[in-house]
Design an enzyme around this catalytic site. Sequence first.
Site, short mmCIF file in Angstrom:
data_model
loop_
_atom_site.label_atom_id
_atom_site.label_comp_id
_atom_site.label_asym_id
_atom_site.label_seq_id
_atom_site.Cartn_x
_atom_site.Cartn_y
_atom_site.Cartn_z
N GLU A 1 0.82 -1.22 0.00
CA GLU A 1 0.00 0.00 0.00
C GLU A 1 0.85 1.27 0.00
OE1 GLU A 1 -4.15 -0.24 1.90
OE2 GLU A 1 -2.92 -1.42 3.24
N HIS B 1 -12.78 0.43 3.94
CA HIS B 1 -11.40 -0.02 4.13
C HIS B 1 -10.82 0.42 5.48
CE1 HIS B 1 -7.10 -0.30 2.23
NE2 HIS B 1 -7.13 -0.67 3.50
ZN LIG Z 1 -5.41 -1.18 4.62
#
Ligand SMILES: [Zn+2]
Length: 353
Positions: free
Chosen positions: A159, A240
């Site tokens: 990420e 999320h």
């Molecule tokens: Zn995450």
Amino acid sequence: MSSVISLRDLQDMVRAGQDVKKLPADALITPSARDFLHELEMNGGAKTSGAAKPATAGADKFSAPAKKLTSKSPQPELEAFFNSPYAHNLKEQLCDIGRRLWGREYVDGNGGNIAIRVGEDIAICTPTLVSKGFMKPEDMCLVDFDGNQLAGSKKRTSEILMHLQIMKKQPKAVATCHCHPPYSTGFAVAGVLPPTCMIPEFEVFASVAIAPYRTPGSPEMGQLVAELVDKHNTILMANHGVVSWSHNSVEDAYFKMEILEAYCRTIMVTAQLGVPAKTMTAPQLQDLLKIKQSLGIPDPRHGLKECELCDNDEWRPGVSCQVPEKAEAVIGLDADAEAAVKAITDQILSQMK
Ligand SMILES: [Zn+2]
């Protein structure tokens, strides 16, 4: 209008040899400035130069290298930097914040990631597939702003692109933090922004917005978050979690999470008490926004009129914008009423003939 005194203002006054006790009576003192004054008092007010020491103690060993590296610096220089005491200290900070995220149950499995900017276009970040509660300094990674790994034996977090896009878009962002705290994430799943005008810490330190859902780690996700970071430092990522950035430190980026999560939890309790929530007034919020601005924290409400500050829908039960109605609208009659009055008057007059 009262002025805001921040920690930096007080430190500047001390350096200039001014008396910090002679502040305007109506001055708004920020919490850290108040701590500083308290510390001065505890030291008998004499140790003016020593009072500023805690912020810089040990700075020699861990101070940033004089030469600023970039992604184009020679590999041996990048490696030397990555293995320096300065970088090691940052890696330990990342481990410490990871432990706090895990301890507070803001992350699950290997979720969450953290990054610190260490140059114009390079950052140290957490690895993929390691629980944030159990990271070691040697797990950390050095990446460029396109996500290419420059140093570190573990692979960088998947990420990282989102963190880097925040740093690219927001030059003030020195650190970023992403996690999945349950109460805040609940708001993100519902697509609901937390209400405002309720608790000072939230108003002063966080500026929250919601970014739409995209696959975690995709460039589109990073792009959607980055579009919000000029005016917001804490972004709810729909379905999320949350990502925050700080202009101060990685610990400060983490503090946004504690503040937002405590706030969302408190709001949930408030909502269950069966009475409408009391809110602060617009002038009270304006005072907090002045402190926020003096701390260099962005907020889309800076510069708004007081009556616009606590404008609500059902999840924003603060005070409404109370613009006085026009005089004629209050005392005047509408056209139908006037026609009815005229008809009755005409009828009475005709009967009198
Ligand atoms: Zn995450």
